[in-house]
Write a protein that holds these residues in place. Structure first.
Motif, PDB file in Angstrom:
ATOM      1  N   GLY A 107       0.601  -1.139   0.545  1.00 61.20           N
ATOM      2  CA  GLY A 107       0.276  -0.055   0.081  1.00 61.20           C
ATOM      3  C   GLY A 107       1.000   1.031   0.373  1.00 61.20           C
ATOM      4  N   LYS A 108       0.235   2.455  -0.678  1.00 61.44           N
ATOM      5  CA  LYS A 108       1.083   3.486  -0.893  1.00 61.44           C
ATOM      6  C   LYS A 108       1.052   4.528   0.760  1.00 61.44           C
ATOM      7  N   VAL A 109      -0.262   4.298   1.284  1.00 60.85           N
ATOM      8  CA  VAL A 109      -1.235   5.755   1.752  1.00 60.85           C
ATOM      9  C   VAL A 109       0.126   5.581   3.449  1.00 60.85           C
ATOM     10  N   VAL A 110       0.212   6.389   3.245  1.00 60.32           N
ATOM     11  CA  VAL A 110       0.791   6.782   4.903  1.00 60.32           C
ATOM     12  C   VAL A 110       0.207   6.886   5.576  1.00 60.32           C
ATOM     13  N   VAL A 111       0.568   6.146   6.744  1.00 55.89           N
ATOM     14  CA  VAL A 111      -0.743   5.951   8.329  1.00 55.89           C
ATOM     15  C   VAL A 111       0.222   6.430   9.380  1.00 55.89           C
ATOM     16  N   ARG A 112       0.020   7.045   9.687  1.00 56.50           N
ATOM     17  CA  ARG A 112       0.886   7.596  11.612  1.00 56.50           C
ATOM     18  C   ARG A 112      -0.120   7.023  12.898  1.00 56.50           C
ATOM     19  N   PRO A 113      -0.570   5.446  13.091  1.00 55.74           N
ATOM     20  CA  PRO A 113      -1.171   4.965  14.433  1.00 55.74           C
ATOM     21  C   PRO A 113      -0.523   5.926  15.797  1.00 55.74           C
ATOM     22  N   LEU A 114      -1.450   5.855  16.459  1.00 55.51           N
ATOM     23  CA  LEU A 114      -1.270   6.313  17.770  1.00 55.51           C
ATOM     24  C   LEU A 114      -0.214   5.304  18.566  1.00 55.51           C
ATOM     25  N   SER A 115       0.411   6.185  18.972  1.00 53.51           N
ATOM     26  CA  SER A 115       1.581   4.856  19.932  1.00 53.51           C
ATOM     27  C   SER A 115       0.882   4.992  20.586  1.00 53.51           C
ATOM     28  N   GLN A 116       1.502   4.082  21.718  1.00 55.18           N
ATOM     29  CA  GLN A 116       0.653   3.001  23.222  1.00 55.18           C
ATOM     30  C   GLN A 116       1.163   4.652  23.591  1.00 55.18           C
ATOM     31  N   GLU A 117       2.266   5.424  23.577  1.00 63.04           N
ATOM     32  CA  GLU A 117       2.108   6.089  24.974  1.00 63.04           C
ATOM     33  C   GLU A 117       1.531   7.130  24.982  1.00 63.04           C
ATOM     34  N   ASP A 118       1.088   7.834  23.429  1.00 60.03           N
ATOM     35  CA  ASP A 118       0.119   8.205  23.537  1.00 60.03           C
ATOM     36  C   ASP A 118      -0.759   8.775  23.781  1.00 60.03           C
ATOM     37  N   ARG A 119      -1.354   6.987  23.635  1.00 60.69           N
ATOM     38  CA  ARG A 119      -2.767   6.159  23.918  1.00 60.69           C
ATOM     39  C   ARG A 119      -2.849   6.646  25.308  1.00 60.69           C
ATOM     40  N   GLU A 120      -1.983   5.831  26.256  1.00 65.67           N
ATOM     41  CA  GLU A 120      -2.269   5.729  27.591  1.00 65.67           C
ATOM     42  C   GLU A 120      -1.752   7.330  28.638  1.00 65.67           C
ATOM     43  N   ARG A 121      -0.843   8.560  27.524  1.00 60.20           N
ATOM     44  CA  ARG A 121      -0.582   9.986  28.156  1.00 60.20           C
ATOM     45  C   ARG A 121      -2.011  10.457  28.044  1.00 60.20           C
ATOM     46  N   TRP A 122      -2.711  10.495  26.547  1.00 62.38           N
ATOM     47  CA  TRP A 122      -3.945  11.103  25.936  1.00 62.38           C
ATOM     48  C   TRP A 122      -5.668  10.967  26.138  1.00 62.38           C
ATOM     49  N   PHE A 123      -5.569   9.420  26.024  1.00 59.36           N
ATOM     50  CA  PHE A 123      -6.679   9.985  26.061  1.00 59.36           C
ATOM     51  C   PHE A 123      -6.557   7.727  27.455  1.00 59.36           C
ATOM     52  N   PRO A 124      -6.164   7.862  28.462  1.00 52.33           N
ATOM     53  CA  PRO A 124      -6.298   7.367  29.728  1.00 52.33           C
ATOM     54  C   PRO A 124      -7.608   5.725  29.960  1.00 52.33           C
ATOM     55  N   GLN A 125      -8.880   7.138  28.976  1.00 53.31           N
ATOM     56  CA  GLN A 125      -9.861   6.630  29.708  1.00 53.31           C
ATOM     57  C   GLN A 125     -10.213   5.824  28.469  1.00 53.31           C
ATOM     58  N   GLY A 126     -10.011   5.750  27.353  1.00 55.59           N
ATOM     59  CA  GLY A 126     -10.454   5.396  25.720  1.00 55.59           C
ATOM     60  C   GLY A 126     -10.711   6.228  24.503  1.00 55.59           C
ATOM     61  N   LEU A 127     -10.526   5.897  23.507  1.00 56.74           N
ATOM     62  CA  LEU A 127     -10.013   7.506  22.777  1.00 56.74           C
ATOM     63  C   LEU A 127     -11.739   8.020  22.981  1.00 56.74           C
ATOM     64  N   ARG A 128     -11.993   8.719  23.420  1.00 56.66           N
ATOM     65  CA  ARG A 128     -12.996  10.198  23.609  1.00 56.66           C
ATOM     66  C   ARG A 128     -12.579  11.092  24.065  1.00 56.66           C
ATOM     67  N   ILE A 129     -13.094  12.291  23.571  1.00 55.86           N
ATOM     68  CA  ILE A 129     -13.119  13.602  24.128  1.00 55.86           C
ATOM     69  C   ILE A 129     -13.660  13.888  25.017  1.00 55.86           C
ATOM     70  N   ALA A 130     -13.727  14.103  25.761  1.00 54.10           N
ATOM     71  CA  ALA A 130     -14.079  15.707  26.607  1.00 54.10           C
ATOM     72  C   ALA A 130     -14.997  16.562  26.463  1.00 54.10           C
ATOM     73  N   VAL A 131     -15.760  17.137  25.845  1.00 54.04           N
ATOM     74  CA  VAL A 131     -15.801  18.757  25.192  1.00 54.04           C
ATOM     75  C   VAL A 131     -16.314  20.018  26.316  1.00 54.04           C
ATOM     76  N   PRO A 132     -14.732  20.442  26.816  1.00 53.36           N
ATOM     77  CA  PRO A 132     -15.013  21.615  27.948  1.00 53.36           C
ATOM     78  C   PRO A 132     -16.029  22.306  26.997  1.00 53.36           C
ATOM     79  N   PRO A 133     -17.032  23.212  28.348  1.00 51.61           N
ATOM     80  CA  PRO A 133     -17.797  23.821  27.759  1.00 51.61           C
ATOM     81  C   PRO A 133     -17.562  25.247  27.168  1.00 51.61           C
ATOM     82  N   ASP A 134     -16.209  25.546  26.889  1.00 48.18           N
ATOM     83  CA  ASP A 134     -16.147  26.736  26.215  1.00 48.18           C
ATOM     84  C   ASP A 134     -15.680  26.593  24.769  1.00 48.18           C
TER      85      ASP A 134
END
Length: 145
Positions: A107-134
Motif C-alpha cells: 500500500g502507498k498510503v502513509v499512516v501514523r497510528p496512535l502510539s501506545q505512549e500517546d494512547r496512555e498519556r492522552w486517552f487513559p479512559q479510551g479513545l474519547r474526548i470530553a468537550v470543555p464548555p468553552d
C-alpha cells in the motif's frame, strides 16, 4: 466536524452545522476523496448528517505539520483521534478504489497510528474526548451573527 470517540466498530461525530451527535460505522467510511483525476489519501469524507444533510471531511495531519501548539487541548486530541481513525481505516483496507494496492504491491498510503505512549498519556479512559464548555459546538443560528 469534530469526532469525539472512536471505538472498534464506530466513530462518534458531532455535526459542525447542527450540533447533532452521529454514530458512524467504520465500515461506512473510507480513506481518500477524489478531486478530478487525483485522490487525496489524507481525507476521510463523512456521510451526510442525518439531521441536516451537511457533509464533512476529516483531514489527517500532514507529515510536515509541526507539533500542536497546545498539547492536551481539544484541537490536539482531535488531531490524534483523526490520525488514529485514518490509520485504522487503512489497516482495515477501507480505501478509495484508486488507493487500493494492485496485485502483491504494498500500500502507498502513509499512516501514523496512535502510539501506545500517546494512547496512555492522552486517552487513559479510551479513545474519547470530553468537550470543555468553552469549546462546545455553536448552534447554526449563532454562527451567522
Amino acid at each position: 466536524m469534530a469526532i469525539h470517540e472512536v471505538t472498534a466498530e464506530d466513530v462518534l461525530q458531532r455535526c459542525a452545522r447542527c450540533g447533532s451527535g452521529n454514530r458512524l460505522s467504520l465500515d461506512a467510511l473510507e480513506v481518500g476523496v477524489a478531486r478530478r483525476e487525483d485522490v487525496d489519501d489524507g481525507l476521510v469524507q463523512l456521510p451526510p448528517c442525518p439531521a441536516c444533510r451537511s457533509t464533512e471531511f476529516l483531514f489527517r495531519t500532514a507529515e510536515s505539520e509541526p507539533e500542536h501548539p497546545a498539547p492536551g487541548s481539544f484541537g490536539h486530541l482531535h488531531r490524534l483521534l483523526v490520525g488514529h481513525l485514518h490509520a485504522e481505516l487503512v489497516q482495515r483496507g477501507r480505501l478509495h478504489t484508486v488507493l487500493k494496492p494492485k496485485g502483491a504491491g504494498a500500500g502507498k498510503v502513509v499512516v501514523r497510528p496512535l502510539s501506545q505512549e500517546d494512547r496512555e498519556r492522552w486517552f487513559p479512559q479510551g479513545l474519547r474526548i470530553a468537550v470543555p464548555p468553552d469549546e462546545q459546538p455553536r448552534a447554526p443560528e449563532e454562527s451567522c451573527r
